[in-house]
Enzyme design. Structure first.
Site, PDB file in Angstrom:
ATOM      1  N   SER A  11       0.787  -0.978  -0.094  1.00  0.00           N
ATOM      2  CA  SER A  11      -0.044   0.038  -0.006  1.00  0.00           C
ATOM      3  C   SER A  11       0.807   1.127   0.016  1.00  0.00           C
ATOM      4  O   SER A  11       0.705   1.949  -0.730  1.00  0.00           O
ATOM      5  CB  SER A  11      -0.860   0.082   1.372  1.00  0.00           C
ATOM      6  OG  SER A  11      -1.809  -0.904   1.382  1.00  0.00           O
ATOM      7  N   LYS A 104       7.995   1.458   9.189  1.00  0.00           N
ATOM      8  CA  LYS A 104       7.737   1.678  10.914  1.00  0.00           C
ATOM      9  C   LYS A 104       8.132   0.315  11.564  1.00  0.00           C
ATOM     10  O   LYS A 104       7.471  -0.277  11.563  1.00  0.00           O
ATOM     11  CB  LYS A 104       6.545   2.337  11.045  1.00  0.00           C
ATOM     12  CG  LYS A 104       6.199   3.615  10.430  1.00  0.00           C
ATOM     13  CD  LYS A 104       4.864   4.084  10.549  1.00  0.00           C
ATOM     14  CE  LYS A 104       4.828   5.580  10.009  1.00  0.00           C
ATOM     15  NZ  LYS A 104       3.526   6.248   9.730  1.00  0.00           N
ATOM     16  N   ALA A 136      -1.959   5.549   3.295  1.00  0.00           N
ATOM     17  CA  ALA A 136      -2.060   5.360   2.024  1.00  0.00           C
ATOM     18  C   ALA A 136      -3.343   5.714   1.458  1.00  0.00           C
ATOM     19  O   ALA A 136      -3.299   6.431   0.260  1.00  0.00           O
ATOM     20  CB  ALA A 136      -1.232   3.801   1.828  1.00  0.00           C
ATOM     21  N   LYS A 187       3.860   3.931  18.461  1.00  0.00           N
ATOM     22  CA  LYS A 187       2.447   4.475  18.267  1.00  0.00           C
ATOM     23  C   LYS A 187       1.782   3.502  17.663  1.00  0.00           C
ATOM     24  O   LYS A 187       0.423   3.458  18.038  1.00  0.00           O
ATOM     25  CB  LYS A 187       2.471   5.550  17.304  1.00  0.00           C
ATOM     26  CG  LYS A 187       2.643   5.812  15.816  1.00  0.00           C
ATOM     27  CD  LYS A 187       1.730   5.007  14.793  1.00  0.00           C
ATOM     28  CE  LYS A 187       2.170   4.815  13.539  1.00  0.00           C
ATOM     29  NZ  LYS A 187       1.134   4.356  12.544  1.00  0.00           N
ATOM     30  N   ARG A 251      -4.377  -0.448  10.139  1.00  0.00           N
ATOM     31  CA  ARG A 251      -4.418  -1.945  10.142  1.00  0.00           C
ATOM     32  C   ARG A 251      -4.131  -2.340  11.699  1.00  0.00           C
ATOM     33  O   ARG A 251      -4.579  -3.159  12.128  1.00  0.00           O
ATOM     34  CB  ARG A 251      -3.243  -2.634   9.308  1.00  0.00           C
ATOM     35  CG  ARG A 251      -3.521  -2.687   7.872  1.00  0.00           C
ATOM     36  CD  ARG A 251      -3.220  -1.326   7.012  1.00  0.00           C
ATOM     37  NE  ARG A 251      -1.938  -0.691   7.452  1.00  0.00           N
ATOM     38  CZ  ARG A 251      -0.722  -0.693   6.700  1.00  0.00           C
ATOM     39  NH1 ARG A 251      -0.785  -1.508   5.627  1.00  0.00           N
ATOM     40  NH2 ARG A 251       0.055  -0.167   7.012  1.00  0.00           N
ATOM     41  N   ASN A 252      -3.320  -1.336  12.430  1.00  0.00           N
ATOM     42  CA  ASN A 252      -3.099  -1.588  13.763  1.00  0.00           C
ATOM     43  C   ASN A 252      -4.325  -1.631  14.451  1.00  0.00           C
ATOM     44  O   ASN A 252      -4.725  -2.341  15.652  1.00  0.00           O
ATOM     45  CB  ASN A 252      -2.048  -0.848  14.370  1.00  0.00           C
ATOM     46  CG  ASN A 252      -0.637  -1.226  13.748  1.00  0.00           C
ATOM     47  OD1 ASN A 252      -0.008  -2.075  14.234  1.00  0.00           O
ATOM     48  ND2 ASN A 252      -0.072  -0.278  12.720  1.00  0.00           N
ATOM     49  N   VAL A 275       0.264  -5.601   6.490  1.00  0.00           N
ATOM     50  CA  VAL A 275       1.361  -5.635   7.661  1.00  0.00           C
ATOM     51  C   VAL A 275       0.798  -5.080   8.771  1.00  0.00           C
ATOM     52  O   VAL A 275       0.081  -3.824   8.736  1.00  0.00           O
ATOM     53  CB  VAL A 275       2.622  -5.118   7.305  1.00  0.00           C
ATOM     54  CG1 VAL A 275       2.544  -3.710   7.027  1.00  0.00           C
ATOM     55  CG2 VAL A 275       3.758  -5.610   8.458  1.00  0.00           C
ATOM     56  N   GLU A 277       2.613  -3.739  11.760  1.00  0.00           N
ATOM     57  CA  GLU A 277       3.723  -3.294  12.470  1.00  0.00           C
ATOM     58  C   GLU A 277       3.794  -3.390  13.874  1.00  0.00           C
ATOM     59  O   GLU A 277       4.992  -3.670  14.595  1.00  0.00           O
ATOM     60  CB  GLU A 277       4.417  -2.094  11.619  1.00  0.00           C
ATOM     61  CG  GLU A 277       4.798  -2.033  10.250  1.00  0.00           C
ATOM     62  CD  GLU A 277       5.919  -3.216  10.067  1.00  0.00           C
ATOM     63  OE1 GLU A 277       6.265  -4.052  10.761  1.00  0.00           O
ATOM     64  OE2 GLU A 277       6.607  -2.895   9.051  1.00  0.00           O
TER      65      GLU A 277
HETATM   66  N1  LIG Z   1       0.098   1.680   4.558  1.00  0.00           N
HETATM   67  C1  LIG Z   1       0.334   2.841   5.009  1.00  0.00           C
HETATM   68  O1  LIG Z   1      -0.583   3.829   4.952  1.00  0.00           O
HETATM   69  C2  LIG Z   1       1.693   3.328   5.607  1.00  0.00           C
HETATM   70  C3  LIG Z   1       2.818   2.262   5.813  1.00  0.00           C
HETATM   71  N2  LIG Z   1       3.701   2.558   6.314  1.00  0.00           N
HETATM   72  C4  LIG Z   1       5.005   1.750   6.622  1.00  0.00           C
HETATM   73  O2  LIG Z   1       5.398   1.024   5.165  1.00  0.00           O
HETATM   74  C5  LIG Z   1       5.695  -0.173   5.559  1.00  0.00           C
HETATM   75  C6  LIG Z   1       4.944  -1.073   4.422  1.00  0.00           C
HETATM   76  O3  LIG Z   1       3.678  -0.931   4.599  1.00  0.00           O
HETATM   77  P1  LIG Z   1       2.550  -1.540   3.638  1.00  0.00           P
HETATM   78  O4  LIG Z   1       2.871  -1.259   2.308  1.00  0.00           O
HETATM   79  O5  LIG Z   1       1.360  -0.774   4.077  1.00  0.00           O
HETATM   80  O6  LIG Z   1       2.282  -2.750   3.773  1.00  0.00           O
HETATM   81  P2  LIG Z   1       1.666  -3.860   2.881  1.00  0.00           P
HETATM   82  O7  LIG Z   1       0.820  -4.939   3.675  1.00  0.00           O
HETATM   83  O8  LIG Z   1       0.354  -3.378   2.054  1.00  0.00           O
HETATM   84  O9  LIG Z   1       2.685  -4.625   2.062  1.00  0.00           O
HETATM   85  C7  LIG Z   1       3.911  -5.405   2.487  1.00  0.00           C
HETATM   86  C8  LIG Z   1       5.168  -5.075   1.861  1.00  0.00           C
HETATM   87  O10 LIG Z   1       6.129  -5.823   2.252  1.00  0.00           O
HETATM   88  C9  LIG Z   1       6.963  -6.412   1.143  1.00  0.00           C
HETATM   89  N3  LIG Z   1       7.210  -7.766   1.397  1.00  0.00           N
HETATM   90  C10 LIG Z   1       6.245  -8.850   1.848  1.00  0.00           C
HETATM   91  N4  LIG Z   1       6.726  -9.956   1.685  1.00  0.00           N
HETATM   92  C11 LIG Z   1       8.088  -9.778   1.308  1.00  0.00           C
HETATM   93  C12 LIG Z   1       8.950 -10.521   1.217  1.00  0.00           C
HETATM   94  N5  LIG Z   1       9.094 -11.823   1.288  1.00  0.00           N
HETATM   95  N6  LIG Z   1      10.208 -10.058   0.773  1.00  0.00           N
HETATM   96  C13 LIG Z   1      10.453  -8.775   0.403  1.00  0.00           C
HETATM   97  N7  LIG Z   1       9.211  -7.865   0.314  1.00  0.00           N
HETATM   98  C14 LIG Z   1       8.116  -8.557   0.980  1.00  0.00           C
HETATM   99  C15 LIG Z   1       6.051  -6.160   0.177  1.00  0.00           C
HETATM  100  O11 LIG Z   1       6.573  -6.219  -1.259  1.00  0.00           O
HETATM  101  P3  LIG Z   1       5.835  -6.562  -2.615  1.00  0.00           P
HETATM  102  O12 LIG Z   1       4.778  -5.746  -2.695  1.00  0.00           O
HETATM  103  O13 LIG Z   1       7.002  -6.343  -3.568  1.00  0.00           O
HETATM  104  O14 LIG Z   1       5.210  -7.901  -2.305  1.00  0.00           O
HETATM  105  C16 LIG Z   1       5.216  -4.934   0.408  1.00  0.00           C
HETATM  106  O15 LIG Z   1       5.934  -3.788   0.033  1.00  0.00           O
HETATM  107  C17 LIG Z   1       5.442  -0.643   6.982  1.00  0.00           C
HETATM  108  O16 LIG Z   1       6.485  -0.519   7.760  1.00  0.00           O
HETATM  109  C18 LIG Z   1       4.273   0.379   7.367  1.00  0.00           C
HETATM  110  O17 LIG Z   1       4.334   0.457   8.751  1.00  0.00           O
HETATM  111  C19 LIG Z   1       4.178   4.081   6.662  1.00  0.00           C
HETATM  112  C20 LIG Z   1       3.411   5.058   6.391  1.00  0.00           C
HETATM  113  C21 LIG Z   1       1.807   4.679   5.791  1.00  0.00           C
HETATM  114  O1  LIG Z   2       1.386   4.470   9.928  1.00  0.00           O
HETATM  115  C1  LIG Z   2       0.583   4.391   9.160  1.00  0.00           C
HETATM  116  C2  LIG Z   2      -0.181   5.900   9.092  1.00  0.00           C
HETATM  117  O2  LIG Z   2       0.750   6.760   9.268  1.00  0.00           O
HETATM  118  C3  LIG Z   2      -0.339   3.340   8.887  1.00  0.00           C
HETATM  119  O3  LIG Z   2      -0.909   2.703   9.995  1.00  0.00           O
HETATM  120  P1  LIG Z   2      -1.277   1.285  10.034  1.00  0.00           P
HETATM  121  O4  LIG Z   2      -0.193   0.497   9.715  1.00  0.00           O
HETATM  122  O5  LIG Z   2      -1.967   1.002  11.543  1.00  0.00           O
HETATM  123  O6  LIG Z   2      -2.369   1.404   9.121  1.00  0.00           O
END
Ligand SMILES: NC(=O)C1=CN([C@@H]2O[C@H](COP(=O)(O)OP(=O)(O)OC[C@H]3O[C@@H](n4cnc5c(N)ncnc54)[C@H](OP(=O)(O)O)[C@@H]3O)[C@@H](O)[C@H]2O)C=CC1
Ligand SMILES: O=C(CO)COP(=O)(O)O
Length: 326
Positions: A11, A104, A136, A187, A251-252, A275, A277
């Site tokens: 995402s 995170k 996102a 957080k 998600r948390n 995920v 986190e």
């Molecule tokens: N979603 C949000 O709103 C926000 C998220 N974040 C942070 O961003 C990070 C990613 O979150 P998010 O994108 O939402 O999570 P998602 O659950 O949507 O996606 C998981 C991510 O992990 C990767 N992944 C999963 N399995 C593997 C593997 N075996 N090897 C390598 N990569 C892997 C995926 O890569 P692939 O796509 O290539 O499969 C994808 O990029 C987290 O730390 C989250 O806290 C921070 C701010 C906002």
């Molecule tokens: O860190 C985030 C927004 O800033 C995303 O939070 P969640 O992983 O709980 O969706």
């Protein structure tokens, strides 16, 4: 026009890629799992129903091709996959490339935050952090937001602001990378507790007490871990806590709500489907508290619910527990 590669097509990686592309940069997204590539290349992401991705964003599985010309490389995988991802991209990263973590997390045992893991692997690169209230689902639609930009390198700060210049985002800068990331990792744990309390219908007075006491845990632990207290009152700490407890996209929080409704940890993680986190950060938080001898009653309480030592129906017992800390 800057050339930017995002590692991770989840995402967050996808949302950042979309706004950076719309802001006039050339953006590639490297998917190491390749799991959604076919759908992504036809413009659809399973996490963003009904939204068409701009065709200018290139989704690829080719590590070398994605990295060869990049000015900026953004690590956007979930925290568990940061080290494996680094191993894959390492041969192709150049010292001139600016590396950014948007992950995170707090690694158990090493107690390192993502930027430290990246910096260790790439000691000659400039490493920065972007973290803050940024779901996102809102970001990808171009809605306005703000993130803490953390870097000790003024040129990196300028380059990142240039990349996002045409995007609807406010990026205040700090040199406190540790504080920004500890705020973002911790957080998430408080948001799990908030979700449990919400599902139990404990009322706004209880929620505010939980979040305030949780914020005290966050601040005490993060400061012991090296954070500047003022960082934790900014977008990377309090700001991100507010959005995570308040947003139906979290998600948390969703995971906490599922736990609160009596669903098992395993099933709740499965139902969230992305995920969580806060669960990943828990061990690191407990270890850091142990190492620094910091009292974290709220985080411990949430951990006891996750570990099934306390039933989620006993969430209101937090009041008695906090009375014991007078
Ligand atoms: N979603 C949000 O709103 C926000 C998220 N974040 C942070 O961003 C990070 C990613 O979150 P998010 O994108 O939402 O999570 P998602 O659950 O949507 O996606 C998981 C991510 O992990 C990767 N992944 C999963 N399995 C593997 C593997 N075996 N090897 C390598 N990569 C892997 C995926 O890569 P692939 O796509 O290539 O499969 C994808 O990029 C987290 O730390 C989250 O806290 C921070 C701010 C906002
Ligand atoms: O860190 C985030 C927004 O800033 C995303 O939070 P969640 O992983 O709980 O969706």
């Amino acid at each position: 026009m800057l050339k930017i590669t995002v590692i991770g097509a989840g995402s967050w990686g996808t949302a950042l890629a979309v706004i950076l592309s719309k802001a006039g940069n050339q953006v590639k997204v490297l998917s190491l799992t390749k799991r959604n590539l076919i759908s992504l290349r036809s413009g659809y992401h399973p996490n963003f129903e009904g939204l068409l991705l701009p065709k200018e964003v290139e989704f690829t599985q080719s590590v070398e091709d994605s990295l060869v010309n990049a000015d900026i490389v953004i690590f956007a995988v979930s925290s568990k996959y940061l080290r494996p991802s680094i191993e894959v991209v390492k041969p192709f990263i150049k010292e001139s490339q600016l590396l950014i973590s948007v992950i995170k997390g707090l690694e158990p045992l090493t107690l390192l935050v993502p930027s430290q893991i990246i910096q260790e692997a790439f000691p000659h690169n400039s490493v920065a952090v972007l973290s803050g209230p940024s779901h996102a689902e809102e970001v990808i639609k171009g809605e306005p937001f703000g993130m803490q930009l953390a870097s000790v390198d003024l040129r990196a700060v300028e380059l990142i602001r240039k990349a996002f210049n045409k995007a609807n985002v406010y990026l205040p800068a700090t040199d406190d990378l540790i504080g920004t990331q500890l705020g973002g990792a911790l957080k998430n744990i408080i948001a799990i507790g908030y979700g449990i309390a919400l599902e139990q219908g404990l009322g706004t007075n209880f929620y505010s007490m939980l979040v305030t006491a949780g914020m005290a845990d966050l601040r005490n632990l993060a400061v012991a871990g090296g954070a500047a207290p003022e960082t934790l009152m900014g977008l990377g700490g309090l700001g991100d806590l507010i959005t995570t407890i308040g947003s139906p996209y979290s998600r948390n929080r969703k995971f906490g709500q599922l736990l609160g409704s009596g669903i098992s940890v395993e099933k709740a993680l499965q139902q969230v489907g992305m995920v969580v986190e806060g669960v990943n950060a828990m061990e690191g938080a407990l270890e850091l508290a142990q190492e620094k001898q910091v009292s974290i009653p709220v985080i411990n309480f949430i951990n006891n619910i996750i570990k099934k030592r306390i039933s989620p129906t006993k969430m209101k017992g937090l009041v008695q527990l906090l009375k014991g800390t007078y």
